[in-house]
Each structure stands twice: as C-alpha cells, then as structure tokens.
Design a protein around this motif. Structure first.
Motif, PDB file in Angstrom:
ATOM      1  N   VAL A  90       0.836  -1.200   0.000  1.00 34.51           N
ATOM      2  CA  VAL A  90       0.000   0.000   0.000  1.00 34.51           C
ATOM      3  C   VAL A  90       0.874   1.254   0.000  1.00 34.51           C
ATOM      4  O   VAL A  90       0.741   2.110  -0.877  1.00 34.51           O
ATOM      5  CB  VAL A  90      -0.983  -0.004   1.192  1.00 34.51           C
ATOM      6  N   SER A  91       1.755   1.397   0.974  1.00 40.26           N
ATOM      7  CA  SER A  91       2.559   2.617   1.079  1.00 40.26           C
ATOM      8  C   SER A  91       3.708   2.660   0.073  1.00 40.26           C
ATOM      9  O   SER A  91       3.822   3.614  -0.690  1.00 40.26           O
ATOM     10  CB  SER A  91       3.116   2.771   2.494  1.00 40.26           C
ATOM     11  N   PHE A  92       4.551   1.633   0.069  1.00 35.05           N
ATOM     12  CA  PHE A  92       5.729   1.704  -0.794  1.00 35.05           C
ATOM     13  C   PHE A  92       5.367   1.658  -2.273  1.00 35.05           C
ATOM     14  O   PHE A  92       5.801   2.498  -3.056  1.00 35.05           O
ATOM     15  CB  PHE A  92       6.747   0.603  -0.457  1.00 35.05           C
ATOM     16  N   LEU A  93       4.555   0.678  -2.672  1.00 39.06           N
ATOM     17  CA  LEU A  93       4.197   0.569  -4.091  1.00 39.06           C
ATOM     18  C   LEU A  93       3.032   1.477  -4.475  1.00 39.06           C
ATOM     19  O   LEU A  93       2.800   1.704  -5.664  1.00 39.06           O
ATOM     20  CB  LEU A  93       3.852  -0.879  -4.437  1.00 39.06           C
ATOM     21  N   ALA A 128      -0.233   0.845  -3.786  1.00 42.01           N
ATOM     22  CA  ALA A 128      -1.430   0.049  -4.114  1.00 42.01           C
ATOM     23  C   ALA A 128      -2.525   0.353  -3.092  1.00 42.01           C
ATOM     24  O   ALA A 128      -2.949  -0.518  -2.331  1.00 42.01           O
ATOM     25  CB  ALA A 128      -1.078  -1.428  -4.145  1.00 42.01           C
ATOM     26  N   CYS A 129      -2.985   1.592  -3.087  1.00 42.09           N
ATOM     27  CA  CYS A 129      -3.943   2.052  -2.063  1.00 42.09           C
ATOM     28  C   CYS A 129      -5.260   1.290  -2.097  1.00 42.09           C
ATOM     29  O   CYS A 129      -5.957   1.226  -1.087  1.00 42.09           O
ATOM     30  CB  CYS A 129      -4.181   3.546  -2.218  1.00 42.09           C
ATOM     31  N   HIS A 130      -5.589   0.704  -3.220  1.00 37.79           N
ATOM     32  CA  HIS A 130      -6.833  -0.071  -3.308  1.00 37.79           C
ATOM     33  C   HIS A 130      -6.820  -1.286  -2.376  1.00 37.79           C
ATOM     34  O   HIS A 130      -7.861  -1.854  -2.080  1.00 37.79           O
ATOM     35  CB  HIS A 130      -7.090  -0.508  -4.748  1.00 37.79           C
ATOM     36  N   LEU A 131      -5.639  -1.679  -1.882  1.00 39.95           N
ATOM     37  CA  LEU A 131      -5.540  -2.824  -0.976  1.00 39.95           C
ATOM     38  C   LEU A 131      -5.783  -2.440   0.477  1.00 39.95           C
ATOM     39  O   LEU A 131      -5.937  -3.312   1.327  1.00 39.95           O
ATOM     40  CB  LEU A 131      -4.161  -3.474  -1.099  1.00 39.95           C
ATOM     41  N   ALA A 132      -5.820  -1.142   0.768  1.00 37.66           N
ATOM     42  CA  ALA A 132      -5.968  -0.681   2.151  1.00 37.66           C
ATOM     43  C   ALA A 132      -7.407  -0.855   2.609  1.00 37.66           C
ATOM     44  O   ALA A 132      -8.296  -0.143   2.177  1.00 37.66           O
ATOM     45  CB  ALA A 132      -5.548   0.780   2.269  1.00 37.66           C
ATOM     46  N   THR A 133      -7.636  -1.816   3.483  1.00 36.43           N
ATOM     47  CA  THR A 133      -8.981  -2.105   3.957  1.00 36.43           C
ATOM     48  C   THR A 133      -9.155  -1.838   5.447  1.00 36.43           C
ATOM     49  O   THR A 133     -10.258  -1.949   5.952  1.00 36.43           O
ATOM     50  CB  THR A 133      -9.346  -3.582   3.692  1.00 36.43           C
ATOM     51  N   ASP A 148      17.041   3.078  -0.791  1.00 36.63           N
ATOM     52  CA  ASP A 148      16.887   4.529  -0.677  1.00 36.63           C
ATOM     53  C   ASP A 148      15.700   5.061  -1.476  1.00 36.63           C
ATOM     54  O   ASP A 148      15.410   6.257  -1.428  1.00 36.63           O
ATOM     55  CB  ASP A 148      18.177   5.232  -1.103  1.00 36.63           C
ATOM     56  N   GLU A 149      14.996   4.181  -2.179  1.00 29.94           N
ATOM     57  CA  GLU A 149      13.822   4.610  -2.938  1.00 29.94           C
ATOM     58  C   GLU A 149      12.725   5.052  -1.963  1.00 29.94           C
ATOM     59  O   GLU A 149      12.534   4.443  -0.912  1.00 29.94           O
ATOM     60  CB  GLU A 149      13.320   3.461  -3.815  1.00 29.94           C
ATOM     61  N   ILE A 150      12.007   6.081  -2.358  1.00 32.39           N
ATOM     62  CA  ILE A 150      10.954   6.650  -1.506  1.00 32.39           C
ATOM     63  C   ILE A 150       9.617   6.002  -1.849  1.00 32.39           C
ATOM     64  O   ILE A 150       9.308   5.724  -3.008  1.00 32.39           O
ATOM     65  CB  ILE A 150      10.881   8.179  -1.701  1.00 32.39           C
ATOM     66  N   GLU A 151       8.816   5.789  -0.814  1.00 30.26           N
ATOM     67  CA  GLU A 151       7.501   5.180  -0.997  1.00 30.26           C
ATOM     68  C   GLU A 151       6.631   6.034  -1.918  1.00 30.26           C
ATOM     69  O   GLU A 151       6.829   7.234  -2.054  1.00 30.26           O
ATOM     70  CB  GLU A 151       6.817   4.951   0.348  1.00 30.26           C
ATOM     71  N   ALA A 152       5.621   5.396  -2.513  1.00 29.73           N
ATOM     72  CA  ALA A 152       4.729   6.071  -3.445  1.00 29.73           C
ATOM     73  C   ALA A 152       3.598   6.811  -2.752  1.00 29.73           C
ATOM     74  O   ALA A 152       3.036   7.754  -3.302  1.00 29.73           O
ATOM     75  CB  ALA A 152       4.149   5.045  -4.427  1.00 29.73           C
TER      76      ALA A 152
END
Length: 149
Positions: free
Chosen positions: A55-58, A60-65, A103-107
C-alpha cells in the motif's frame, strides 16, 4: 544484514505459535485489551506487511482495507491458515525489497505524514515485528505457561 534480521523476526512468529490449540490462540487474557489474542497479532502482522510494502511503498492504495494501527477483529480463520497467509505476505514483501533500492521513496503516505524510504520501512517492520513477538510471548505465557523460545 537488515533484511536478515527482519527475516529472523518473521520466522520467529511461527515458532511462538507452535503447539497452541485454536482455543488458546483466541483467548484474550488482558482484561483491558479484549481483542488482543495470538490470532489477532498474527493477522495484524500480515496486514502491516501488506500495508507498508504494497500500500505505502508501491502505492497500491486499493488494498488498504483497515487502519494498520488497529488490531483486526479476532479472526475465525484457523491459526495454520493465518500463519500461511503471513508467510505468503512476507514472501511478497521480500520480493519487493529485493527488486528495489533501499533509498527509494515510498509512493504513498497517509495525509499529514512524510514519505519515507524503503530502508525506513524495513527498519520499521523489524521494530514492529520484534515488538509484536514480545506480545506473542506474553499472550502465550498467559494462555500456555510457556514462551516457546
């Protein structure tokens, strides 16, 4: 080394649950925390893996339930299934970490929170998993008289 320590913590979750009955993993022995059971802690750990890495890094907010800070409603799902779901989510999390730079920042981050790096997320999951292993120790000792470690 960082991911190795996280994997050690993840693998210890299953160890803490060995030899427990379905009744024992659903007992809530802490009077002020009626939803705090071994089953809910395992379900929560599975959820935070999904919430942070997918959800946070990639993004994929649709998975946040659910709110990742809340313990889920005590699941009726058998412990073996909860542990298998947790293991599968950990495999997915490992794949995400292995494919990206730390070091990549979350989406995505909830409103009001700053975006953080994958390194921060891995460190946080290490801390969160270790903290919940302590909860599993306490719950196990109160329901089974052992910590299994």
């Amino acid at each position: 080394m960082l991911t190795g320590w996280l994997d050690w913590q993840r693998n210890t979750v299953r160890l803490k649950c060995q030899g427990l009955s379905e009744d024992q993993v659903r007992r809530a022995p802490l009077p002020a925390s009626p939803r705090m059971t071994i089953a809910t802690v395992v379900a929560h750990l599975c959820w935070v893996e999904l919430a942070w890495f997918e959800v946070s890094f990639l993004g994929a907010c649709h998975l946040a339930t659910q709110d990742p800070l809340e313990l889920p409603t005590p699941p009726a799902t058998p412990l073996a299934v909860l542990l298998d779901e947790y293991d599968a989510q950990c495999v997915r999390s490992r794949e995400i970490v292995a494919a990206r730079d730390l070091d990549e920042i979350e989406a995505w981050a909830p409103a009001g929170l700053e975006l953080v790096s994958l390194r921060w997320i891995v460190n946080h999951l290490l801390e969160e998993t270790a903290r919940h292993l302590g909860h599993l120790d306490t719950l196990r000792e109160l329901t089974h008289d052992t910590t299994n470690y």
